[in-house]
Design an enzyme around this catalytic site. Structure first.
Site, PDB file in Angstrom:
ATOM      1  N   GLY A 106      -5.399  -3.671   8.843  1.00  0.00           N
ATOM      2  CA  GLY A 106      -6.254  -2.932   7.911  1.00  0.00           C
ATOM      3  C   GLY A 106      -7.484  -2.415   8.629  1.00  0.00           C
ATOM      4  N   GLU A 155      -5.875 -11.290  12.989  1.00  0.00           N
ATOM      5  CA  GLU A 155      -4.962 -12.344  13.446  1.00  0.00           C
ATOM      6  C   GLU A 155      -3.576 -11.802  13.822  1.00  0.00           C
ATOM      7  OE1 GLU A 155      -3.885 -13.512   8.837  1.00  0.00           O
ATOM      8  OE2 GLU A 155      -3.118 -14.675  10.512  1.00  0.00           O
ATOM      9  N   THR A 172     -11.899  -7.846  11.361  1.00  0.00           N
ATOM     10  CA  THR A 172     -11.359  -8.030  10.013  1.00  0.00           C
ATOM     11  C   THR A 172     -12.504  -8.134   9.027  1.00  0.00           C
ATOM     12  OG1 THR A 172     -10.287  -9.521   8.451  1.00  0.00           O
ATOM     13  CG2 THR A 172     -10.958 -10.522  10.489  1.00  0.00           C
ATOM     14  N   ASP A 174     -12.284  -9.704   6.465  1.00  0.00           N
ATOM     15  CA  ASP A 174     -12.170 -11.045   5.866  1.00  0.00           C
ATOM     16  C   ASP A 174     -12.985 -12.108   6.613  1.00  0.00           C
ATOM     17  OD1 ASP A 174     -10.390  -9.763   4.245  1.00  0.00           O
ATOM     18  OD2 ASP A 174      -8.602 -10.761   4.991  1.00  0.00           O
ATOM     19  N   ARG A 227     -20.231  -9.132 -22.355  1.00  0.00           N
ATOM     20  CA  ARG A 227     -18.857  -9.354 -21.884  1.00  0.00           C
ATOM     21  C   ARG A 227     -18.802 -10.335 -20.709  1.00  0.00           C
ATOM     22  NH1 ARG A 227     -17.188  -2.964 -21.862  1.00  0.00           N
ATOM     23  NH2 ARG A 227     -16.206  -2.956 -23.908  1.00  0.00           N
ATOM     24  N   GLY A 248      -9.637 -10.717   0.436  1.00  0.00           N
ATOM     25  CA  GLY A 248      -9.646 -12.011   1.123  1.00  0.00           C
ATOM     26  C   GLY A 248      -8.410 -12.780   0.691  1.00  0.00           C
TER      27      GLY A 248
END
Ligand code: F6P
Length: 351
Positions: A18, A111, A133, A135, A170, A178
């Site tokens: 990504g 990874e 990344t 993440d 709300r 992730g």
């Protein structure tokens, strides 16, 4: 297809997985430093797919990389192709690198991409890695570039959702990227003032969420924001992923937790619940200054590693220093959120 006839030694570079904001800063840092060392640099397009297929290479020079550090995405394109899943894939990668006259390879990725790089190193390729990344789940580096941008985007969204949630009384559930690690959700959730944070590392309790919503209501705080990682799971597991497809590295394509959670919480609390999936907005667009600077340092360091012959290694941030770490150590296990970091978020829960 362009095969360079350069007499100089040539470095190939690819971006895989990504995209993450800061990739172009790495490409610019690497190219600029490599050129200063006297190397040529060849961009391989679309990650490992481009190395397998060949034919879409881009020679990189100083003009080509000028100012690209400020732009998101990757000028080289990306893919989630795994050459070890393609018949004779590794031979094809090796053959193409020789054909393109590339002695060295820089793999920029997470990874999966770096896992392939670690294996290719064992298979005889002179490769170095750069950790990417959003993440932030790669071991052996304190931060990956892309993470700061994702946290900035997600925290801004979570913060902004307060006004609409409050106006309509709300519950809003915000789904954050992730898969296996909740770093973005944790940091964006804290910065954006989420009232509950759900991460993949710890199964969450539905009763606890109901309690937070009710307790806030009792204090006339008639709205609640819940930040959830796409990979978070409820205890007891009665929420299923929307889509069970997997990618070339065997990862489930996630999504859907916030929608299902909204339905469930509406049933359990009687309050109007809405969900928001931030999705690719978290990694789209220009990188933050932090990610540009980290990407730049990693790119420069990758050129340094090649010059010094430090192959099979990855640039890693330790404190404020960039150091070389064996690729194998970096891809061996994921860096997940430790319990004590998650505990910091939980002290703000209204329980
Ligand atoms: O690996 C980075 C990441 O952004 C994850 O957080 C997310 O699960 C995944 O990529 C999404 O992948 P894709 O862009 O292929 O849908």
């Amino acid at each position: 297809m362009e095969i360079t006839n350069s007499k100089k030694e040539q470095i190939a570079v690819l971006t895989g997985g990504g995209d993450a904001p800061g990739l172009n800063a790495v490409i610019r840092g690497l190219t600029t430093k490599a050129k200063r060392y006297g190397y040529d640099v060849l961009g391989l397009c679309d990650g490992w797919a481009g190395v397998l297929d060949g034919g879409k290479e881009k020679p990189l020079d100083l003009d080509e990389v000028e100012d690209i550090h400020m732009i998101g995405g990757t000028i080289l394109g990306s893919s989630r192709t795994n050459p070890y899943k393609v018949e004779k894939g590794v031979e094809q990668v090796k053959r193409n690198l020789v054909r393109l006259n590339c002695k060295y390879l820089v793999a920029i990725g997470g990874e999966d991409t770096l896992g392939v790089a670690a294996k290719l190193y064992k298979d005889g390729i002179k490769v170095v890695g750069v950790p990417k990344t959003i993440d932030n789940d790669l071991s052996e580096t304190d931060y990956t570039f892309g993470f700061d941008t994702a946290v900035t985007r997600a925290s801004e969204a979570i913060r902004n959702l307060h006004t609409t949630a409050k106006s309509h009384h709300r519950v809003i559930i915000v789904e954050v990227m992730g898969r296996h690690a909740g770093w973005i959700t944790l940091e964006a959730g804290i910065a954006g003032g989420a009232h509950a944070i759900l991460i993949p590392e710890e199964e969450f309790d539905m009763d606890m969420l109901v309690k937070i919503i009710k307790n806030r209501e009792a204090k006339e705080k008639n709205y609640t924001i819940i930040a959830t990682s796409e990979g978070a799971k409820p205890r007891g597991g009665d929420i299923k992923w929307k889509d069970q497809k997997v990618d070339a590295f065997g990862h489930k394509i996630l999504g859907g937790i916030s929608e299902q959670l909204a339905k469930k919480l509406e049933e359990l609390t009687g309050k109007e619940c809405r969900h928001v999936v931030l999705g690719h907005l978290q990694r789209a667009g220009a990188p933050t200054a932090f990610d540009i600077n980290l990407g730049t340092r990693f790119g420069i360091f990758a050129a340094d590693m090649i010059k010094k012959g430090e192959f099979g290694k990855m640039a890693a941030l330790h404190g404020t220093q960039v150091i070389p770490i064996p690729l194998e150590a970096a891809v061996g296990k994921l860096k997940t959120v430790p319990k004590e970091r998650f505990a910091e978020a939980k002290i703000f829960y209204e329980l």
